[in-house]
Design a protein around this motif. Structure first.
Motif, short mmCIF file in Angstrom:
data_model
loop_
_atom_site.label_atom_id
_atom_site.label_comp_id
_atom_site.label_asym_id
_atom_site.label_seq_id
_atom_site.Cartn_x
_atom_site.Cartn_y
_atom_site.Cartn_z
N ASP A 242 0.84 -1.20 0.00
CA ASP A 242 0.00 0.00 0.00
C ASP A 242 0.88 1.26 0.00
N GLN A 243 0.77 2.09 1.02
CA GLN A 243 1.54 3.35 1.08
C GLN A 243 2.79 3.22 1.95
N ASN B 243 6.44 9.95 -1.38
CA ASN B 243 5.02 9.58 -1.43
C ASN B 243 4.69 8.36 -0.58
N LEU B 244 5.72 7.70 -0.06
CA LEU B 244 5.52 6.49 0.75
C LEU B 244 6.11 6.69 2.13
#
Length: 140
Positions: A57-58, A88-89
């Protein structure tokens, strides 16, 4: 981007990436990040200071792997990485990412089981559900 003259596609084009950090995606889905130290005519790669990067996922986590020899036939994608961190992660510890990976895998298995039950109720049998021993029982 201008290509060098003459441009040689394939493994030779990776010569420009020597001693640079690469991200390599393998056929089995694993992602490795490390410094490219050498390459041969079969596109076999040697990565130094390699980490296996796991994405869920993230989130992502890095597992140190050291020196890694990769057979060229297992490389799906290889490209230079400018930075190790992805804004972004969210980076998590190895234990956390492995736990998240296990949870995600269990969730996918549960979803697949429900899907297969629905399809079986409609009379559709999934080929992945067939067992090899029943397919070849006459031969043994």
């Amino acid at each position: 981007m201008d290509l060098p003259e003459p441009y040689l596609p394939g493994a030779v084009s990776l010569l420009d990436q020597l001693d640079k950090r690469l991200m390599v995606v393998l056929r089995d889905g694993r992602t490795l990040v490390g410094f490219l130290r050498t390459i041969d005519q079969f596109a076999n790669l040697v990565l130094h200071e390699t980490v296996e990067r796991i994405h869920v996922d993230q989130y992502y986590g890095d597992i140190p792997r050291g020196i890694f020899l990769i057979r060229g036939e297992n490389v799906v994608l290889a490209g230079e990485m400018a930075a190790m961190d992805n804004p972004n992660l969210t980076k998590v510890t190895v234990e956390e990412i492995l736990t998240k990976q296990d949870e995600k895998r269990e969730e996918q298995l549960r979803t697949e089981e429900v899907r297969n039950r629905i399809l079986q109720g409609k009379g559709i049998v999934q080929p992945s559900r067939l067992k090899l021993d029943t397919m070849f029982e006459d031969n043994f």
